[in-house]
Design an enzyme around this catalytic site. Sequence first.
Site, PDB file in Angstrom:
ATOM      1  CG  ASN A   7      -1.759   1.440   1.474  1.00 12.07           C
ATOM      2  OD1 ASN A   7      -1.715   2.113   0.412  1.00 12.07           O
ATOM      3  ND2 ASN A   7      -2.135   1.367   2.526  1.00 12.07           N
ATOM      4  CE  LYS A   9       0.153   3.474   4.701  1.00 13.63           C
ATOM      5  NZ  LYS A   9      -0.013   3.576   6.221  1.00 13.63           N
ATOM      6  CG  HIS A  91      -5.702   2.280   4.969  1.00 12.57           C
ATOM      7  ND1 HIS A  91      -5.239   3.208   5.856  1.00 12.57           N
ATOM      8  CD2 HIS A  91      -4.700   1.495   4.917  1.00 12.57           C
ATOM      9  CE1 HIS A  91      -4.184   2.744   6.195  1.00 12.57           C
ATOM     10  NE2 HIS A  91      -3.553   1.808   5.713  1.00 12.57           N
ATOM     11  CD  GLU A  93      -2.607   5.811   6.459  1.00 13.95           C
ATOM     12  OE1 GLU A  93      -2.800   5.945   5.468  1.00 13.95           O
ATOM     13  OE2 GLU A  93      -1.981   5.344   7.350  1.00 13.95           O
ATOM     14  CD  GLU A 157      -3.517  -2.138   7.177  1.00  8.34           C
ATOM     15  OE1 GLU A 157      -2.503  -2.567   6.712  1.00  8.34           O
ATOM     16  OE2 GLU A 157      -4.307  -1.181   6.933  1.00  8.34           O
ATOM     17  N   GLY A 163       2.345   2.619  10.775  1.00  7.05           N
ATOM     18  CA  GLY A 163       3.382   3.358  10.656  1.00  7.05           C
ATOM     19  C   GLY A 163       4.022   3.723  11.756  1.00  7.05           C
ATOM     20  CB  SER A 193       4.935  -1.941  12.088  1.00  2.00           C
ATOM     21  OG  SER A 193       4.566  -0.415  12.370  1.00  2.00           O
ATOM     22  N   GLY A 214       2.692  -0.828   4.324  1.00  2.00           N
ATOM     23  CA  GLY A 214       2.784   0.357   4.013  1.00  2.00           C
ATOM     24  C   GLY A 214       4.206   0.872   3.762  1.00  2.00           C
TER      25      GLY A 214
HETATM   26  P1  PGA Z   1       2.729   0.461   7.749  1.00  2.00           P
HETATM   27  O1  PGA Z   1       1.350   0.665   6.972  1.00  2.00           O
HETATM   28  O2  PGA Z   1       3.167  -1.090   7.212  1.00  2.00           O
HETATM   29  O3  PGA Z   1       3.794   1.556   7.167  1.00  2.00           O
HETATM   30  O4  PGA Z   1       2.653   0.196   9.108  1.00  2.00           O
HETATM   31  C1  PGA Z   1       0.378  -0.260   6.839  1.00  2.00           C
HETATM   32  C2  PGA Z   1      -0.843   0.135   6.189  1.00  2.00           C
HETATM   33  O5  PGA Z   1      -1.400   1.390   6.506  1.00  2.00           O
HETATM   34  O6  PGA Z   1      -1.578  -0.424   5.306  1.00  2.00           O
END
Ligand code: PGA
Length: 231
Positions: A7, A9, A91, A93, A157, A163, A193, A214
């Site tokens: 992903n 983003k 997601h 976000e 998630e 993140g 992560s 991510g």
């Molecule tokens: P991250 O994000 O691997 O940077 O923690 C995962 C995601 O938001 O899909």
Amino acid sequence: MSLIAGNWKMYKGPLETAEFCRVLREVDLGDADVVVCPPYVSLAAAVQALAGTEIGVFAQNCHWERDGAFTGEVSAAMLAELGVYGTIVGHSERRQHFGDTDETVARRAAAALEEGLHVIACVGETESEREAGDTEAVLRRQVSVLEHDDNLVIAYEPVWAIGTGKNATPGMAQEAHETIKSLLDVPVLYGGSVKPGNAAELCAQHAIDGALVGGASLDIDSFAAICRAAH
Ligand code: PGA
């Protein structure tokens, strides 16, 4: 099954996407099914650069109507026309910053599936929900609006792990995945992560069917290492 989805983003415009995908074609990705999820404007470049490979291109969101007065939105039909294989929906976000709710996530998922796209629907609890002991209730609420479909995958998630460098332990993820699978019999990816150093242990859990990655998916070496680590 092991599916690794990157992903991106709001990273990588069309030029960087084309270059990344050209390299991705050449590197060893092991046996995993691999997909990348670039921003809307970079989807065409990814579809073109990955043509003829097994690597799928997913969007990061889609609207539930085919067309209409929805400024700034993109429909599943438009994604399909572009040669996009699937889309992420829900997601955290999108839920946190753009007002997505369980209901809108369900509508987005249903529209994409109806259009023949594959869907990765994201669920997961916040830190305060986990601390309050509400993780299972949150997952039940978020999953209950989704309907089984052969092309549906769920990504668990935990919001506190996205993140932050703080991944769920394999045991925590396993427990959440079992809860989700008891509600809906679909593959469940872990996200939050995921890095080359923890991917193998996470993906070795029997209820973990892959990963939604991510930050670590933006670098070709770390993304390829995660793909190879997933069995
Ligand atoms: P991250 O994000 O691997 O940077 O923690 C995962 C995601 O938001 O899909």
